[in-house]
Design an enzyme around this catalytic site. Structure first.
Site, PDB file in Angstrom:
ATOM      1  CB  SER B 147      38.660  38.186  45.515  1.00  0.00           C
ATOM      2  OG  SER B 147      38.343  37.624  44.291  1.00  0.00           O
ATOM      3  NE  ARG B 217      48.554  34.501  38.630  1.00  0.00           N
ATOM      4  CZ  ARG B 217      48.050  35.041  39.720  1.00  0.00           C
ATOM      5  NH1 ARG B 217      46.829  34.689  40.110  1.00  0.00           N
ATOM      6  NH2 ARG B 217      48.731  35.897  40.415  1.00  0.00           N
ATOM      7  CG  ASP B 313      36.703  44.533  41.012  1.00  0.00           C
ATOM      8  OD1 ASP B 313      36.689  43.755  40.040  1.00  0.00           O
ATOM      9  OD2 ASP B 313      36.706  44.143  42.194  1.00  0.00           O
ATOM     10  CG  HIS B 346      39.331  41.643  41.579  1.00  0.00           C
ATOM     11  ND1 HIS B 346      38.258  41.863  42.410  1.00  0.00           N
ATOM     12  CD2 HIS B 346      39.814  40.410  41.895  1.00  0.00           C
ATOM     13  CE1 HIS B 346      38.097  40.802  43.197  1.00  0.00           C
ATOM     14  NE2 HIS B 346      39.026  39.920  42.914  1.00  0.00           N
ATOM     15  CG  ASP B 347      45.329  42.143  41.357  1.00  0.00           C
ATOM     16  OD1 ASP B 347      44.675  41.270  41.951  1.00  0.00           O
ATOM     17  OD2 ASP B 347      46.282  41.887  40.601  1.00  0.00           O
TER      18      ASP B 347
END
Lengths: 208, 379
Positions: B147, B217, B313, B346-347
């Site tokens: 990222s 968040r 992602d 994405h994680d």
């Protein structure tokens, strides 16, 4: 630091061996359609080349990269255009040309990005193909053309004679042509192209 | 893992930032793992993502949880601490020990707040380069990160190609897209809309904009996952109840999960740092610095690249990585590119993804081989 596990690189497929013998040592090589990377790995270990690969299947790419080979996912039809002119000494297109959408433009791209191109393909002029068509009237299924017509990725099959003609039309010079017979024996295609076209199950061309 | 370390940099000569401000002296907090070898050739710089920090191996001092890259780094793991010396520094503008907006501005004697200069990815990398100078490490065996960490890896290769033997940018892009900037803007507006933010001077007011930061968040966290992963984890399951409450409590498990993500995040992260670091990502556009042509960023580069993307992602989709690969091909650079099939979004770069880890390990082995042979060839 630990070494990458050596693979059985001496058991290279016979057509790949012919390809490998055409590559000079320490050359810059791009293998288009490099599969699991067997040829690249061989060339790097035995010829000390600076080798890269392009492979369509992601599984193939991942297998190559995990062996420490420099390979990207890509397509011969669309991705050669991203490479600069003269980026390589040799581009290898083994058993891939007949599966591309535009073999003509692919060949021209190979010429643009590399000094030499090595192209191998199954020869549709082989006597087995002719015989199966003539006798049974069916699309040939042979050792080099293993899939039935509805499964195969081969959409632009040609004969050795056809390929010579295309090279002539495109102004590409054939530095060397090798016909591979069913038993794996390799014969230089000399003046008698008709014989090679009849007995060669596969062909390997060195172009410049 | 060695303990927390910190260096003062830019003491003799301040660091000139992209915005024109000169910053210095400033602190960089970092951690290391493994041992630097004699010829200092086994250093790997790990760059953290937006809300990451230098605790790539835990336990984290605030949360007590494992480090953010624990599955990847350690003895026998792809970033093998038996072989490599791993360095990870808190980015410039961060809030875990490196100088950022919570620190005291020497000029005013008060916390910087929004008077802290806007920093860029290139500034973060400049600070890291100064850190390496300080550690006496002239070149890196590898620079890697996911990222925003991947952005730094790309910037490293573009800014200091001769110092980077290999680069592994993961789940990243050469520029932040309009959609990504948009998500960041939602987060920033949530923070600024919190009355406890006080124009960024909340430290003087003895408050913290925790509600705004938590909402930021929560919104961002959704973008790190995938629809499939959310569905697999939570579906429409209810939280601690058998029926809908016909109210606005966290009826659904996914709501409860997100609220938890928001609440725990504010304990370890500063709101102004969040503003600054998201801004740095938004400003990132590697091609723009090179006449709009990304390939120019890598002209003549000898660094070996390996890029990774993940199928699910949607924040940094595969196409973004492919654009980088094409640019590297156009620069005739040595590049590998691997797309990993996963539904974790994405994680995924933080998680235990066996194929990802195996391929990365293979790439590093190949790079080590290559470095060995190129070294012996030059002898």
């Amino acid at each position: 630091m630990t070494k990458v596990a050596p693979r059985k690189s001496d058991s290279l497929r016979s057509d790949l061996k012919v390809v490998a013998d055409m590559v000079a040592t320490e050359a810059r090589v791009l293998d288009v359609g490099c599969g699991d990377g067997a040829l690249l790995d061989y060339l790097i270990r035995h010829r000390g080349v600076d080798g890269r690969g392009i492979e369509l299947s992601q599984a193939g790419v991942n297998a190559c990269v995990s062996q420490g080979l420099s390979v990207v996912q890509g397509d011969a039809d669309t991705d050669l255009g991203y490479y600069p002119e003269g980026a390589f000494d040799y581009v290898v297109l083994s058993q891939t040309l007949q599966a591309t959408h535009k073999p003509r433009s692919v060949l021209l791209e190979l010429q643009r990005i590399s000094r030499f191109a090595i192209v191998s393909f199954p020869n549709f002029g082989h006597w087995q193909c002719r015989w199966q068509l003539l006798r049974r009237g069916r699309m040939p299924v042979t050792d080099s053309l293993t899939e039935p017509w509805y499964e195969t990725a081969n959409i632009h099959l040609c004969t050795i004679t056809d390929f010579f003609a295309l090279c002539r039309d495109l102004g590409i010079s054939v530095d060397r042509a090798v016909a591979l017979r069913r038993d794996g024996s390799a014969k230089i295609v000399g003046n008698n192209v008709r014989i090679a076209n009849f007995f060669g199950a596969q062909a390997v061309f060195l172009l410049s | 893992m060695d303990g927390q370390k910190s260096v003062r940099l830019g003491v003799k000569k301040p660091l000139r930032l992209d915005c024109g401000v000169e910053l210095g002296p400033f602190s960089v907090a970092y951690r290391t793992s493994g041992k630097l070898n004699k010829d200092k050739s086994n250093a790997i710089l790990v760059c953290h993502a937006l809300t990451g920090d230098q605790y790539f191996i835990g336990p984290h001092p605030t949360t007590g949880r494992p480090g953010w890259w624990e599955p990847m780094v350690g003895p026998g793991k792809p970033l093998d601490t038996d072989r490599f010396f791993i360095i990870c520094a808190n980015v410039l503008g961060g809030c875990i020990g490196t100088t950022g907006p919570t620190d005291i501005n020497a000029a005013t004697g008060k916390p910087y707040g929004l008077r802290f200069p806007v920093i860029t990815i290139a500034d973060m990398v400049r600070a890291q380069a100064l850190l390496l100078d300080e550690l006496g490490i002239s070149d890196l065996f590898c620079v890697t990160g996911g990222s925003m960490g991947g952005m730094q890896a790309l910037q490293w290769a573009a800014s200091y190609p001769e110092r980077v033997f290999s680069a592994v940018p993961i789940a990243t892009a050469a520029r932040h897209t309009a959609q990504n900037i948009a998500f960041h803007e939602v987060g920033r507006q949530a923070i600024m809309a919190d009355p406890d933010w006080h124009g960024g001077d909340y430290q003087q007011h003895g408050t913290r904009p925790v509600r705004g930061l938590a909402v930021a968040r929560m919104a961002a966290h959704i973008t790190y996952l995938s629809e499939a992963a959310l569905h697999r984890k939570f579906g429409r399951e209810l939280q601690d109840r058998k029926a809908l409450s016909y109210g606005f409590d966290a009826d659904f498990q996914v709501e409860s999960y997100l609220r938890h993500q928001g609440i725990t995040f504010v304990d370890r992260f500063d709101a102004n740092s969040y503003l600054y670091i998201t801004r740095a990502m938004d400003y990132f556009d590697l091609a723009a610095e090179h006449g709009g042509v990304l390939a120019n960023a890598f002209h003549g580069i000898r660094t070996r690249f390996c890029l990774f993307s993940f199928t699910s992602d949607w924040l940094f989709p595969t196409n973004e990585s492919k654009d980088i690969v094409r640019a590297l091909n156009a620069a005739a650079a040595d590049v590998s590119f691997v797309e990993i099939e996963t539904d974790k979004g994405h994680d995924a770069f933080l998680l235990d993804e066996p194929e990802f880890h195996a391929t990365l390990a293979g790439f590093l082995d190949g790079a080590a081989d290559h470095r060995g042979s190129s070294r012996s060839a030059t002898k």
